[in-house]
Design an enzyme around this catalytic site. Structure first.
Site, mmCIF file in Angstrom:
data_model
loop_
_atom_site.group_PDB
_atom_site.id
_atom_site.type_symbol
_atom_site.label_atom_id
_atom_site.label_comp_id
_atom_site.label_asym_id
_atom_site.label_seq_id
_atom_site.Cartn_x
_atom_site.Cartn_y
_atom_site.Cartn_z
ATOM 1 N N GLU A 59 8.149 18.471 -28.065
ATOM 2 C CA GLU A 59 8.505 17.692 -29.043
ATOM 3 C C GLU A 59 9.517 16.772 -28.789
ATOM 4 O OE1 GLU A 59 11.116 18.786 -33.299
ATOM 5 O OE2 GLU A 59 9.431 20.116 -32.552
ATOM 6 N N ASP A 60 10.303 17.006 -27.529
ATOM 7 C CA ASP A 60 11.420 16.058 -27.450
ATOM 8 C C ASP A 60 11.561 15.565 -26.073
ATOM 9 O OD1 ASP A 60 12.574 16.858 -29.959
ATOM 10 O OD2 ASP A 60 13.842 18.689 -29.160
#
Length: 176
Positions: A59-60
């Protein structure tokens, strides 16, 4: 052998989260490390701990599924995929997927617990939104979540009417 796997996973997560910081200013890697420690303290094994270290990578960061598979294995990759919020995700489907996988479920509970504990440094509006989201979706992920919600709620200047049930004796709670 297990410690080597953990150390390799930690090194990869540290590398990928380099330069990222939490709201309070701590290096971002402190969060996945704390989540992994919560999982370890709850008695879960290495796959769970490595999934905790990796839970925000897709996600990051620019981490790859291939590297997660190599370092953690298929079960870890499956959990990390489930824990990753994709663009346009639907919360009901996201949480339902996590509930289907034991590793993802445990890691999400530890993730939510750590975030609740750390949210004391956020503004009141964030706290309120985070508390309500927790009540709606994550309350049953860990028995430690409810006390953390209560502690966060008590840090607010004004009480939240939605939380009045927290201050009633447990035997008066009604199931839906």
């Amino acid at each position: 052998m297990l410690q080597q796997a953990y150390d390799a996973a930690l090194a990869y997560a540290t590398q990928k989260h380099a330069g990222q910081f939490r709201i309070g200013g701590a290096p971002y890697i402190s969060h996945p490390v704390a989540v992994a420690e919560i999982v370890r303290q709850q008695g879960y094994g290495m796959d769970y701990q490595i999934a905790a270290l990796f839970h925000d990578l897709l996600e990051d960061t620019d981490a790859t599924e291939e590297r997660i598979l190599t370092l953690g294995g298929a079960d870890v990759l499956r959990a990390v995929r489930l824990l990753t919020k994709r663009r346009g995700y639907v919360m009901k489907d996201y949480v339902a997927g996590i509930r289907q996988d034991p590793i993802a479920f445990v890691v999400k509970g530890a993730d939510r617990l750590h975030n609740l504990r750390c949210a004391l440094c956020t503004d009141a509006e964030f706290k309120r939104r985070y508390i309500l989201e927790t009540l709606d979706w994550y309350l049953d992920f860990s028995p430690e979540i409810l006390p953390a919600v209560k502690q966060l709620a008590e840090s607010l200047d004004a009480p939240m009417a939605e939380l009045s049930f927290l201050y009633q004796p447990v035997d008066t709670w009604k199931a839906d």
